[in-house]
Design a protein around this motif. Structure first.
Motif, short mmCIF file in Angstrom:
data_model
loop_
_atom_site.label_atom_id
_atom_site.label_comp_id
_atom_site.label_asym_id
_atom_site.label_seq_id
_atom_site.Cartn_x
_atom_site.Cartn_y
_atom_site.Cartn_z
N ARG A 1 70.28 53.78 9.63
CA ARG A 1 68.82 52.96 9.78
C ARG A 1 67.72 54.27 10.44
NH1 ARG A 1 70.38 48.01 13.54
NH2 ARG A 1 72.30 46.66 11.76
N ASP A 2 67.98 55.47 10.54
CA ASP A 2 66.92 56.40 10.58
C ASP A 2 66.83 57.59 10.36
OD1 ASP A 2 68.42 58.57 13.06
OD2 ASP A 2 69.16 56.70 13.52
N LYS A 3 65.59 58.37 9.86
CA LYS A 3 65.37 59.31 9.39
C LYS A 3 66.85 60.75 9.91
CE LYS A 3 62.68 63.15 7.46
NZ LYS A 3 61.23 62.95 8.30
N GLY A 4 66.66 60.72 11.12
CA GLY A 4 68.22 61.95 11.37
C GLY A 4 69.77 61.92 11.31
N THR A 5 69.47 60.19 11.67
CA THR A 5 71.07 60.18 10.91
C THR A 5 71.31 60.60 9.42
OG1 THR A 5 71.39 58.49 13.32
CG2 THR A 5 72.90 58.27 11.14
N ALA A 6 70.51 60.09 9.05
CA ALA A 6 70.50 60.34 7.32
C ALA A 6 70.67 61.58 6.90
CB ALA A 6 68.94 59.34 6.41
N GLU A 7 69.25 62.59 7.68
CA GLU A 7 69.73 63.75 7.09
C GLU A 7 70.95 64.59 7.74
OE1 GLU A 7 64.97 64.64 7.89
OE2 GLU A 7 66.75 65.71 9.31
N TRP A 8 71.33 64.33 9.41
CA TRP A 8 72.47 64.81 9.75
C TRP A 8 74.12 63.76 8.57
CZ3 TRP A 8 76.26 61.58 11.21
CH2 TRP A 8 78.08 62.31 11.93
N ALA A 9 73.67 62.93 8.07
CA ALA A 9 74.69 62.60 6.86
C ALA A 9 75.03 63.30 6.41
CB ALA A 9 74.89 60.87 6.47
N ALA A 10 73.58 64.31 4.56
CA ALA A 10 73.29 64.79 4.18
C ALA A 10 74.06 65.50 3.75
CB ALA A 10 72.40 64.28 3.06
N GLU A 11 74.34 66.12 5.32
CA GLU A 11 75.30 67.76 4.51
C GLU A 11 76.04 67.92 4.51
OE1 GLU A 11 74.63 69.01 9.13
OE2 GLU A 11 72.15 68.48 9.38
N PRO A 12 76.28 68.61 3.41
CA PRO A 12 77.70 68.65 3.22
C PRO A 12 79.21 69.09 4.15
CG PRO A 12 76.52 70.05 1.42
CD PRO A 12 75.60 69.77 2.88
N ILE A 13 80.03 68.41 3.52
CA ILE A 13 80.94 68.42 4.69
C ILE A 13 81.85 70.16 3.76
CG2 ILE A 13 83.10 67.21 6.06
CD1 ILE A 13 81.71 65.04 5.00
N ARG A 14 82.38 71.14 4.78
CA ARG A 14 83.05 72.11 4.57
C ARG A 14 84.04 72.17 5.23
NH1 ARG A 14 77.90 73.31 3.50
NH2 ARG A 14 77.80 74.64 1.39
#
Length: 190
Positions: free
Chosen positions: A61-74
């Protein structure tokens, strides 16, 4: 599409190539430090269970969460990692939309939540669950009939019955199992 007990939905889609793809969809309202490892688990579990390529779509719903979620999971060592997952993120690109009607539509859409979508998912899950349940039940019925009748069921035959997902084929095998003298007679095409 299935609503799972894990907080996400999955759907299986056939691609133009004829291959199947599993899409795991999750709504994410805020950053959650435990969630990213759960997403990696979801993808690995779905692939291990179904053997289809899996894609994770995170709706934010928000830009900050979207940016966090888009980070690759290593997972694993830094270089080379054992596993890297790249979630696809559907989030509010409000900055890119500017002060437009599209931004207002997006805000309204995200503000309504996913309750309607979840209703559709739940209905689809029930339908798919019914079919899968009928397939599994029919396979169990075939094996039980053969066992009760004293017909030996080799592991290969048992595997063939339990691996079949075509209800029409299982129905034919069920009818044959009632009178078959061997497990091979259940599969006999002549």
């Amino acid at each position: 599409m299935k609503r799972t007990g894990y907080g996400f939905c999955i759907c299986r889609r056939r691609l133009a190539s004829g291959d199947c793809l599993l899409l795991a969809i999750e709504a994410q309202g805020k950053k959650d430090p435990d969630k990213r490892s759960s997403w990696a688990y979801y993808l690995a579990h779905l692939y291990a269970k179904f053997r289809y390529p899996c894609v994770l779509l995170v709706v934010c719903r928000d830009k900050g969460t979207a940016e966090w979620a888009a980070e690759p999971i290593r997972i694993g060592l830094e270089n080379p990692p054992s596993l890297v997952a790249y979630p696809l993120v559907l989030g509010p690109p409000e900055a890119g939309l500017g002060a437009t009607r599209a931004r207002d539509i997006w805000r309204n859409l995200m503000g309504t939540g996913l309750s309607h979508f979840r209703g559709i998912v739940a209905e689809s899950f029930r339908d798919e669950g019914r079919i899968e349940g009928r397939v599994e039940g029919r396979a169990e019925d075939i094996l039980r009939i053969l066992t009760v009748r004293g017909v030996s069921v080799p592991d290969e035959a048992r595997q063939r019955v339990t691996a079949c997902t075509d209800l029409a084929v299982l129905d034919v095998w069920f009818e044959r199992a009632i009178t078959a003298l061997t497990a091979d007679a259940v599969f006999d095409e002549s």
